[in-house]
Design an enzyme around this catalytic site. Structure first.
Site, PDB file in Angstrom:
ATOM      1  N   GLY A  26       0.803  -1.224   0.000  1.00 37.36           N
ATOM      2  CA  GLY A  26       0.000   0.000   0.000  1.00 37.36           C
ATOM      3  C   GLY A  26       0.833   1.269   0.000  1.00 37.36           C
ATOM      4  O   GLY A  26       2.026   1.261  -0.284  1.00 37.36           O
ATOM      5  N   HIS A  46       3.600   1.296  -8.274  1.00 29.80           N
ATOM      6  CA  HIS A  46       2.553   0.285  -8.052  1.00 29.80           C
ATOM      7  C   HIS A  46       1.523   0.316  -9.184  1.00 29.80           C
ATOM      8  O   HIS A  46       1.055  -0.731  -9.652  1.00 29.80           O
ATOM      9  CB  HIS A  46       1.814   0.568  -6.740  1.00 29.80           C
ATOM     10  CG  HIS A  46       2.656   0.484  -5.503  1.00 29.80           C
ATOM     11  ND1 HIS A  46       2.925   1.584  -4.715  1.00 29.80           N
ATOM     12  CD2 HIS A  46       3.261  -0.559  -4.896  1.00 29.80           C
ATOM     13  CE1 HIS A  46       3.655   1.210  -3.681  1.00 29.80           C
ATOM     14  NE2 HIS A  46       3.879  -0.077  -3.757  1.00 29.80           N
ATOM     15  N   GLN A 100      13.825  -9.724  -4.415  1.00 32.71           N
ATOM     16  CA  GLN A 100      12.515 -10.286  -4.080  1.00 32.71           C
ATOM     17  C   GLN A 100      11.898 -10.977  -5.304  1.00 32.71           C
ATOM     18  O   GLN A 100      11.419 -12.112  -5.216  1.00 32.71           O
ATOM     19  CB  GLN A 100      11.606  -9.155  -3.591  1.00 32.71           C
ATOM     20  CG  GLN A 100      10.134  -9.475  -3.535  1.00 32.71           C
ATOM     21  CD  GLN A 100       9.333  -8.321  -2.958  1.00 32.71           C
ATOM     22  OE1 GLN A 100       9.443  -8.019  -1.788  1.00 32.71           O
ATOM     23  NE2 GLN A 100       8.536  -7.664  -3.772  1.00 32.71           N
ATOM     24  N   VAL A 150       9.844   2.417 -11.953  1.00 25.58           N
ATOM     25  CA  VAL A 150       9.311   3.746 -12.246  1.00 25.58           C
ATOM     26  C   VAL A 150      10.034   4.752 -11.352  1.00 25.58           C
ATOM     27  O   VAL A 150      10.181   4.529 -10.142  1.00 25.58           O
ATOM     28  CB  VAL A 150       7.788   3.804 -12.015  1.00 25.58           C
ATOM     29  CG1 VAL A 150       7.257   5.210 -12.245  1.00 25.58           C
ATOM     30  CG2 VAL A 150       7.084   2.815 -12.935  1.00 25.58           C
TER      31      VAL A 150
END
Ligand code: AMP
Length: 297
Positions: free
Chosen positions: A48, A54, A171, A194
């Site tokens: 979040g 995202h 990851q 980005v």
């Protein structure tokens, strides 16, 4: 604090937000419905406090599946005791509005008790040697926490495709390896980093930076740019590239943690940098730990 938050909510009243569910059972129901209608499902897992990075994952997910779902969960399992779990930035209302701008179909925002009803799971996904290098060297248990929550999310959503960011390259590499080693039937995609206009890689943690720290934080992306220019000019020695990365980051107020040139698949250091190798850096700027990387063309 409360007042200003409510004001913002009122101002945003006209904006649409994505439907949000809090339980695993509700996700399963929505996914079942989608499958019954013959639709494919994409998952974008996040913690979040969304930014354009995202949202780019949502776009990529949309290109690869009929239904796009996002999870928003600040996973306690992947934070060390001295890390920023409690102060990690959260703003679900804003996230639901931002996710709506990219046509997200559903957000799953569980609480910790929903994800871990019995506390930390007794059975977890233990990563191998890939998790000991780079960020793993200073964040013991971090990738075990990441892989365990991602395996759970894959179990809950059973997505056809899951999209992750190159920003967290170690990851993404570990998730690919987990899916391969454990035969989890999901296609893992990795989307490019980005950046802000000045080159800083977007991160939810950038909000921690003061104005002067924000300026110093540019030393990570500048180091990568400098090393990439050296490489493009013919410098193939990893040691020379590492030195350029390290020296660009070694400015007052920035504490470099690592600067490495590694093989993209094994994350092992290389001696000579061929195309496809990864330059990866981590540094502390004030109290904020930042990472960045670049794949050599
Ligand atoms: P996080 O919310 O930080 O756990 O990140 C959720 C997903 O977004 C991960 O797959 C990240 O790699 C990805 N992500 C974070 N920052 C960026 C960025 N600047 N560009 C692209 N993807 C990102």
């Amino acid at each position: 604090m409360m007042g200003s938050h409510r004001d913002t909510e009122t101002q945003r009243g006209a904006l649409s937000r994505v439907p949000v569910v809090r339980t695993r059972a509700e996700v399963r129901e929505v996914v079942r419905e989608a499958r019954r209608a013959g639709r494919t499902v994409a998952l974008v897992p996040t913690m979040g406090f969304l930014h354009e990075g995202h949202l780019s994952l949502l776009d990529q997910a949309r290109a690869g599946a009929d239904v796009v779902m996002m999870s928003i969960f600040v996973n306690p399992l992947q934070f060390g005791p001295a890390e920023d779990l409690d102060r990690y930035p959260r703003d679900l209302e804003r996230d639901l509005e931002l996710a709506a701008t990219r046509g997200t179909d559903l957000v799953f925002a569980p609480g910790a008790a929903e994800m871990y009803p019995h506390g930390a799971p007794g059975v977890q996904v233990v990563p191998g040697a890939l998790a000991e290098r780079l960020c793993g060297a200073s964040r013991a248990g971090h990738f075990q926490g990441v892989l365990t929550v991602v395996a759970k999310l894959f179990g809950i959503f059973q997505p056809d495709v899951a999209v992750f960011g190159q920003k967290d390259l170690q990851q993404a590499t570990l998730i690919r390896r987990m899916v391969d080693d454990l035969d989890i039937p999901v296609r893992v995609e990795v989307a490019p980093i980005v950046r802000e206009a000045d080159g800083l890689a977007m991160s939810s943690r950038n909000v921690y930076l003061s104005a002067s720290e924000r300026e110093r934080a540019l030393s990570l992306s500048r180091g990568l740019e400098r090393a990439r220019a050296l490489w493009a000019a013919g410098e193939g020695e990893a040691a020379a590239l590492r030195a350029a990365l390290w020296s660009t980051m070694a400015v007052p107020g920035v504490e470099p943690e690592y600067a490495e040139v590694v093989d993209a698949r094994t994350l092992e250091p290389v001696e000579r940098a061929a195309g496809g190798a990864v330059m990866a850096v981590a540094a502390r700027v004030g109290k904020t730990r930042l990472i960045d990387n670049a794949i050599l063309p």
